[in-house]
Design an enzyme around this catalytic site. Structure first.
Site, PDB file in Angstrom:
ATOM      1  N   HIS A 118       0.577  -0.195 -13.458  1.00 54.83           N
ATOM      2  CA  HIS A 118       1.340  -1.423 -13.724  1.00 54.83           C
ATOM      3  C   HIS A 118       2.817  -1.078 -13.932  1.00 54.83           C
ATOM      4  O   HIS A 118       3.139  -0.156 -14.686  1.00 54.83           O
ATOM      5  CB  HIS A 118       0.772  -2.127 -14.969  1.00 54.83           C
ATOM      6  N   GLY A 120       0.782  -1.232   0.000  1.00 54.65           N
ATOM      7  CA  GLY A 120       0.000   0.000   0.000  1.00 54.65           C
ATOM      8  C   GLY A 120       0.811   1.277   0.000  1.00 54.65           C
ATOM      9  O   GLY A 120       0.316   2.317   0.430  1.00 54.65           O
ATOM     10  N   SER A 121       2.048   1.222  -0.535  1.00 59.64           N
ATOM     11  CA  SER A 121       2.808   2.485  -0.576  1.00 59.64           C
ATOM     12  C   SER A 121       2.147   3.462  -1.551  1.00 59.64           C
ATOM     13  O   SER A 121       2.087   4.664  -1.284  1.00 59.64           O
ATOM     14  CB  SER A 121       4.277   2.243  -0.926  1.00 59.64           C
ATOM     15  N   LYS A 164     -16.928 -14.894  -7.994  1.00 57.12           N
ATOM     16  CA  LYS A 164     -16.490 -13.509  -8.187  1.00 57.12           C
ATOM     17  C   LYS A 164     -17.692 -12.585  -8.324  1.00 57.12           C
ATOM     18  O   LYS A 164     -17.696 -11.467  -7.816  1.00 57.12           O
ATOM     19  CB  LYS A 164     -15.608 -13.427  -9.435  1.00 57.12           C
ATOM     20  N   LEU A 188      -8.064 -10.064 -11.226  1.00 58.31           N
ATOM     21  CA  LEU A 188      -8.730  -9.509 -12.414  1.00 58.31           C
ATOM     22  C   LEU A 188     -10.103  -8.969 -12.030  1.00 58.31           C
ATOM     23  O   LEU A 188     -10.823  -9.593 -11.259  1.00 58.31           O
ATOM     24  CB  LEU A 188      -8.923 -10.597 -13.478  1.00 58.31           C
ATOM     25  N   ILE A 189     -10.459  -7.820 -12.587  1.00 56.44           N
ATOM     26  CA  ILE A 189     -11.787  -7.245 -12.345  1.00 56.44           C
ATOM     27  C   ILE A 189     -12.791  -7.991 -13.239  1.00 56.44           C
ATOM     28  O   ILE A 189     -12.549  -8.194 -14.428  1.00 56.44           O
ATOM     29  CB  ILE A 189     -11.772  -5.734 -12.675  1.00 56.44           C
ATOM     30  N   MET A 243      -4.297  -7.583  -6.732  1.00 59.40           N
ATOM     31  CA  MET A 243      -3.766  -8.731  -7.465  1.00 59.40           C
ATOM     32  C   MET A 243      -4.870  -9.666  -7.953  1.00 59.40           C
ATOM     33  O   MET A 243      -4.833 -10.880  -7.722  1.00 59.40           O
ATOM     34  CB  MET A 243      -2.781  -9.506  -6.573  1.00 59.40           C
ATOM     35  N   ASN A 253      -5.695   1.360 -13.651  1.00 63.11           N
ATOM     36  CA  ASN A 253      -4.726   0.482 -13.001  1.00 63.11           C
ATOM     37  C   ASN A 253      -3.314   1.001 -13.209  1.00 63.11           C
ATOM     38  O   ASN A 253      -2.996   1.555 -14.258  1.00 63.11           O
ATOM     39  CB  ASN A 253      -4.840  -0.936 -13.609  1.00 63.11           C
TER      40      ASN A 253
END
Ligand code: GRF
Length: 193
Positions: free
Chosen positions: A109, A12-13, A65, A92-93, A90, A107
């Site tokens: 990446h 969570g940085s 899901k 997939l939506i 981590m 997102n």
């Protein structure tokens, strides 16, 4: 003020930097909610320390899901969320969230997409002996790191770099870059529809 939900699974940085940016005016929206799929993740402690509401869940407590994303949707709606920013989420939506938040999920990446999607993008770039990698912010679609690219930053890989040195440099640049891109998206300068 636009309301942002950050989805994260780990340290969570980036989450922390986005919250700071919203409090110093770099982002003109507010972080309304942290959504985390890993009870015990450090990001949950960070949210509590920063006074941000959390929705923490275990996917294994749900049948599917669709079911847990429906629960997430209820939370997003009760917090009046406008934009979802994935910062180390981590997972997939799925179609449930994509349908409701079409063009409003972004997102972060750690590679120059379309190169090195998926897990361990930093390790993948090093293993391929690249001399350059980077960071991408993109709109989320059903694929793995495949949606339309909003912006990218290139980052050099030096001969003496190792995983830790490169990952650290990438994180430092992400911390500045992602809030600025979030602000552009909130301002409607780019949109995903
Ligand atoms: C970041 O490197 C981001 O690019 C990737 O996950 C990492 C999250 O790091 N998607 P942190 O939890 O914000 O420190």
């Amino acid at each position: 003020m636009k309301r942002i939900a950050i989805f994260a699974s780990g340290t969570g940085s980036n989450f922390e930097e986005i919250v700071k940016a919203s409090r110093t005016g770099i982002i003109s929206g507010t972080v309304a909610l942290l959504v985390c799929d890993k009870p015990g993740a450090l990001v949950v402690e960070k949210a509590r320390a920063l006074g941000i509401d959390t929705f923490v869940f275990s996917p294994k407590d749900y049948q599917s899901k669709v079911e847990f994303e429906n629960h997430i949707l209820e939370k997003l709606s009760s917090f009046n969320v406008d934009l979802i920013a994935l910062a180390g989420y981590m997972r997939l939506i799925g179609e449930t969230l994509l349908r409701e938040f079409s063009g409003r999920i972004i997102n972060l990446h750690p590679s120059l997409l379309p190169k090195y999607p998926g897990k361990d993008a930093v390790g993948q770039a090093l293993a391929a002996d690249e001399t350059e990698t980077g960071i991408t912010v993109h709109f989320v679609d059903e694929g793995m790191d495949t949606g339309p690219i909003i912006d990218q930053v290139k980052i050099k890989i030096y001969p003496n770099d190792n995983y830790d040195s490169l990952a650290k440099r990438i994180h430092e640049i992400e911390h500045e870059f992602f809030p600025k891109v979030i602000e552009r998206v909130l301002g409607g300068l780019v949109n995903g529809d």
